[in-house]
Design a protein around this motif. Structure first.
Motif, PDB file in Angstrom:
ATOM      1  N   VAL A 163     -12.813   2.553  -6.686  1.00  0.00           N
ATOM      2  CA  VAL A 163     -11.653   2.598  -7.582  1.00  0.00           C
ATOM      3  C   VAL A 163     -10.658   3.647  -7.093  1.00  0.00           C
ATOM      4  N   VAL A 164     -11.189   4.771  -6.601  1.00  0.00           N
ATOM      5  CA  VAL A 164     -10.311   5.816  -6.073  1.00  0.00           C
ATOM      6  C   VAL A 164      -9.513   5.293  -4.887  1.00  0.00           C
ATOM      7  N   GLU A 165     -10.145   4.509  -4.025  1.00  0.00           N
ATOM      8  CA  GLU A 165      -9.423   3.949  -2.879  1.00  0.00           C
ATOM      9  C   GLU A 165      -8.276   3.059  -3.336  1.00  0.00           C
ATOM     10  N   HIS A 166      -8.520   2.275  -4.372  1.00  0.00           N
ATOM     11  CA  HIS A 166      -7.438   1.435  -4.927  1.00  0.00           C
ATOM     12  C   HIS A 166      -6.356   2.315  -5.540  1.00  0.00           C
ATOM     13  N   LEU A 167      -6.765   3.353  -6.253  1.00  0.00           N
ATOM     14  CA  LEU A 167      -5.810   4.280  -6.866  1.00  0.00           C
ATOM     15  C   LEU A 167      -4.910   4.920  -5.815  1.00  0.00           C
ATOM     16  N   ILE A 168      -5.496   5.316  -4.696  1.00  0.00           N
ATOM     17  CA  ILE A 168      -4.708   5.944  -3.622  1.00  0.00           C
ATOM     18  C   ILE A 168      -3.622   4.984  -3.145  1.00  0.00           C
ATOM     19  N   SER A 169      -3.971   3.717  -2.958  1.00  0.00           N
ATOM     20  CA  SER A 169      -2.984   2.750  -2.484  1.00  0.00           C
ATOM     21  C   SER A 169      -1.881   2.551  -3.519  1.00  0.00           C
ATOM     22  N   VAL A 170      -2.245   2.582  -4.805  1.00  0.00           N
ATOM     23  CA  VAL A 170      -1.245   2.455  -5.870  1.00  0.00           C
ATOM     24  C   VAL A 170      -0.297   3.647  -5.861  1.00  0.00           C
ATOM     25  N   LEU A 171      -0.858   4.860  -5.750  1.00  0.00           N
ATOM     26  CA  LEU A 171      -0.013   6.047  -5.747  1.00  0.00           C
ATOM     27  C   LEU A 171       0.887   6.078  -4.522  1.00  0.00           C
ATOM     28  N   ARG A 172       0.365   5.661  -3.379  1.00  0.00           N
ATOM     29  CA  ARG A 172       1.196   5.588  -2.169  1.00  0.00           C
ATOM     30  C   ARG A 172       2.403   4.678  -2.401  1.00  0.00           C
ATOM     31  N   GLU A 173       2.157   3.532  -3.039  1.00  0.00           N
ATOM     32  CA  GLU A 173       3.244   2.576  -3.242  1.00  0.00           C
ATOM     33  C   GLU A 173       4.267   3.124  -4.235  1.00  0.00           C
ATOM     34  N   ILE A 174       3.803   3.794  -5.289  1.00  0.00           N
ATOM     35  CA  ILE A 174       4.730   4.387  -6.255  1.00  0.00           C
ATOM     36  C   ILE A 174       5.608   5.431  -5.569  1.00  0.00           C
ATOM     37  N   ILE A 175       4.997   6.286  -4.767  1.00  0.00           N
ATOM     38  CA  ILE A 175       5.742   7.349  -4.098  1.00  0.00           C
ATOM     39  C   ILE A 175       6.720   6.777  -3.084  1.00  0.00           C
ATOM     40  N   SER A 176       6.261   5.793  -2.312  1.00  0.00           N
ATOM     41  CA  SER A 176       7.116   5.232  -1.268  1.00  0.00           C
ATOM     42  C   SER A 176       8.269   4.417  -1.844  1.00  0.00           C
ATOM     43  N   ASP A 177       8.160   3.989  -3.103  1.00  0.00           N
ATOM     44  CA  ASP A 177       9.235   3.236  -3.736  1.00  0.00           C
ATOM     45  C   ASP A 177      10.519   4.060  -3.819  1.00  0.00           C
ATOM     46  N   GLY A 178      10.373   5.391  -3.943  1.00  0.00           N
ATOM     47  CA  GLY A 178      11.524   6.279  -3.909  1.00  0.00           C
ATOM     48  C   GLY A 178      12.351   6.333  -5.175  1.00  0.00           C
ATOM     49  N   SER A 179      11.861   5.726  -6.258  1.00  0.00           N
ATOM     50  CA  SER A 179      12.641   5.681  -7.489  1.00  0.00           C
ATOM     51  C   SER A 179      12.332   6.827  -8.437  1.00  0.00           C
ATOM     52  N   LEU A 180      11.317   7.620  -8.129  1.00  0.00           N
ATOM     53  CA  LEU A 180      10.968   8.734  -9.007  1.00  0.00           C
ATOM     54  C   LEU A 180      10.326   9.858  -8.204  1.00  0.00           C
ATOM     55  N   SER A 181      10.240  11.012  -8.833  1.00  0.00           N
ATOM     56  CA  SER A 181       9.520  12.155  -8.268  1.00  0.00           C
ATOM     57  C   SER A 181       8.179  12.286  -8.988  1.00  0.00           C
ATOM     58  N   MET A 182       7.271  13.056  -8.407  1.00  0.00           N
ATOM     59  CA  MET A 182       5.931  13.178  -8.980  1.00  0.00           C
ATOM     60  C   MET A 182       5.417  14.598  -8.834  1.00  0.00           C
ATOM     61  N   ILE A 183       4.770  15.084  -9.890  1.00  0.00           N
ATOM     62  CA  ILE A 183       3.932  16.279  -9.791  1.00  0.00           C
ATOM     63  C   ILE A 183       2.494  15.814  -9.978  1.00  0.00           C
TER      64      ILE A 183
END
Length: 231
Positions: A163-183
């Motif tokens: 599940v963590v591996e899937h989560l990592i891919s999801v977070l990568r995609e959110i970050i790479s989308d460039g529409s928001l910042s993240m802490i």
């Protein structure tokens, strides 16, 4: 985009976070790491408005957040994925997504494309979801608010490795989308450094170290000393 100056606060009379200076740029991911109990979650909750600042300044896109309530901060552009997910046990996935939705880039269709498992569980109650599904629902709920900045607290905690591996891919995609910042607060240092542009180390409620993630060598063995794990 987010600026904190000498931010100080905690719970009741107890000061947990003291004199923190922090900034996050547009489309930047900042990771916060450190031992348990050093104030990482409290810092996120000060930003989100779940606990009150005693002193200092906090701005999002120049807007003063300190006097704003939690819902006003959400409307100003903050999203929050709490450590224990906090899904509503008696609401369906569909209802979670409906009540969270605000106009913007992240639509229900886009979120379900990113998290297809939720699309298969739309009529299931929050209490009927696995831990990993609840985490994905918490992320989807935050995205549908179309925040400028999303606060993510320990997203990998308690999840199975697959599940963590899937989560990592999801977070990568959110970050790479460039529409928001993240802490991102994350105990897994390797994951924190992989996903973030910069990282800070907290100890005893203060920032004690910061660096560009790509420049930091985990293999050099400096991390235990920087995190206060050696004497």
């Amino acid at each position: 985009m987010l600026e904190a100056e000498r931010l100080t606060g905690g719970w009741g009379p107890t000061i947990v976070v003291e004199n923190v200076d922090l900034n996050v740029g547009d489309a930047e991911c900042l990771a916060i790491v450190g031992r348990n109990g050093v104030g990482k979650t409290t810092l996120l909750e000060l930003v989100a408005g779940r606990t009150s600042a005693k002193s200092g300044r906090l701005r999002l896109d120049g807007q003063d957040l300190v006097p704003l309530s939690i819902y006003q901060r959400a409307r100003a552009g903050l999203g929050y994925v709490p450590q224990n997910r906090e899904v509503f046990p008696t609401l369906t996935v569909r209802e979670h997504l409906s009540i969270a939705s605000r106009p913007g880039r992240w639509t229900r269709e886009k979120v379900l494309e990113l998290l297809p498992r939720l699309g298969q569980r739309l009529d299931n109650l929050g209490s009927q979801l696995s831990g990993g599904e609840q985490q994905m629902l918490a992320i989807a709920r935050a995205l549908l608010g179309n925040p400028r900045l999303i606060l993510m607290d320990e997203p990998s905690e308690g999840l199975a490795p697959v599940v963590v591996e899937h989560l990592i891919s999801v977070l990568r995609e959110i970050i790479s989308d460039g529409s928001l910042s993240m802490i991102l607060v994350e105990q897994r240092i390797d994951l924190a450094l992989e996903l973030s542009d910069r990282f800070i180390i907290m100890d005893r409620g203060q920032i004690t170290y910061q660096a560009n993630s790509a420049d930091f060598d985990l293999e050099a063995g400096r991390l235990p000393e920087l995190m206060g794990l050696t004497h």
